[in-house]
Design a protein around this motif. Structure first.
Motif, short mmCIF file in Angstrom:
data_model
loop_
_atom_site.label_atom_id
_atom_site.label_comp_id
_atom_site.label_asym_id
_atom_site.label_seq_id
_atom_site.Cartn_x
_atom_site.Cartn_y
_atom_site.Cartn_z
N GLN A 1 -6.64 1.57 -7.65
CA GLN A 1 -5.79 1.03 -6.59
C GLN A 1 -4.67 0.16 -7.17
O GLN A 1 -3.55 0.16 -6.66
N GLU B 1 0.82 -1.21 0.00
CA GLU B 1 0.00 0.00 0.00
C GLU B 1 0.85 1.25 0.00
O GLU B 1 0.47 2.27 -0.59
N LYS C 1 -12.58 1.64 -9.08
CA LYS C 1 -11.83 1.73 -7.82
C LYS C 1 -10.69 0.70 -7.81
O LYS C 1 -9.58 1.01 -7.39
N ARG D 1 -0.82 0.93 -6.43
CA ARG D 1 -0.01 -0.07 -5.73
C ARG D 1 1.15 -0.56 -6.59
O ARG D 1 2.22 -0.89 -6.07
#
Length: 290
Positions: A154, A111, A150, A158
């Motif tokens: 991400q 993350e 979404k 990442r």
């Protein structure tokens, strides 16, 4: 003022189901309903609560979202007819597995650039998987859903973090005084140290330092006034090309001025320079003075 135009974007599974009344294939609706019931029961057992109505409803929403995520990934820009064909030919469970695999792979990417030993702990990994599953896949069948968007955002973020971590890991392995093997990693700190120390020239790779070495480095730079660009070119020449985009991006920041490398040539005291270095390198500094 004209009202805003709201574009309906229901979950892909729901849009495909809406086409079932016009589908000529016998038992398509019954088979799909049976599959979705089984998937929902499994999700309720493992992720929500199969003993309450609220738990079953949440499981239904997660099923809708995960199947829709799998369909979006498998079909990309194909229409809802293609989604229904996929469900009838391959099954809703297959679509669910595709979606869940995407979530699992996403959960295994870092993350942020601060990596700790606990990040590989099985309990933490399971919790992170569960949280991502709920965050991305929860989809009310009657509401617009942006889970795939979404997920894509991400994934991009990442992968960028992963590239930073991989560069820092390489720098650690090739540290001038021997590999650095700590489990905890401040990836941005490692890269900062490598860039800062590279201005001295000579192609040394510094991924960890202490106050004594930093003071030696500052005195050397102030005495010899090396060409920063030559030092950075030597660093780039040693680093594998797959890591160059990240390194070049960070180098651009140091070229703009106002960073610690430019203050080294000023009258800034050694104490203040080292305090500023702590802001760049953080936990990647060794405490070698009592």
């Amino acid at each position: 003022m004209l009202p805003a135009i709201v574009v309906e974007n229901l979950p892909r599974l729901v849009r495909a189901i809406k086409l079932l009344p016009g589908d000529p294939r016998p038992d398509a609706a019954l088979s799909l309903a049976d599959e979705l019931t089984g998937i929902t029961a499994m999700v309720a057992e493992k992720f929500t609560n199969e003993r309450t109505a609220d738990g079953i409803q949440k499981a239904l929403y997660l099923t809708v979202g995960c199947v829709s995520l799998g369909l979006e990934h498998a079909l990309h820009h194909d229409g809802d007819d293609a989604a229904l064909d996929f469900l009838v030919e391959h099954g809703a469970e297959h679509a669910f597995q595709v979606g869940f695999r995407l979530i699992k792979e996403l959960s295994q990417l870092p993350e942020d650039a601060l990596v700790g030993e606990y990040d590989q702990d099985p309990v933490y990994l399971a919790r992170r998987l569960r949280e991502l599953f709920v965050d991305i896949c929860q989809a009310d069948p009657n509401q617009n859903w942006a889970g795939f968007e979404k997920y894509a955002l991400q994934l991009q973020q990442r992968k960028q973090v992963q590239a930073v971590v991989r560069l820092a890991s390489w720098l650690r392995r090739h540290h001038d005084n021997g590999p650095v093997s700590d489990a905890d990693l401040n990836a941005e700190g490692v890269i900062a140290l490598a860039i800062i120390f590279a201005i001295e020239g000579g192609g040394r790779i510094m991924a960890r330092t202490g106050q004594k070495e930093f003071e030696r480095f500052v005195r050397s730079v102030r005495k010899n006034k090396p060409d920063f660009e030559e030092g950075w070119a030597a660093l780039l020449a040693k680093v594998p090309v797959q890591h160059h985009p990240v390194l070049e991006e960070r180098l651009a920041i140091y070229r703009r001025g106002g960073t610690i490398v430019h203050k080294i040539l000023t009258r800034t005291s050694m104490k203040k320079l080292f305090e500023e270095l702590e802001n760049y390198a953080g936990s990647e500094l060794d405490a070698d003075y009592a």
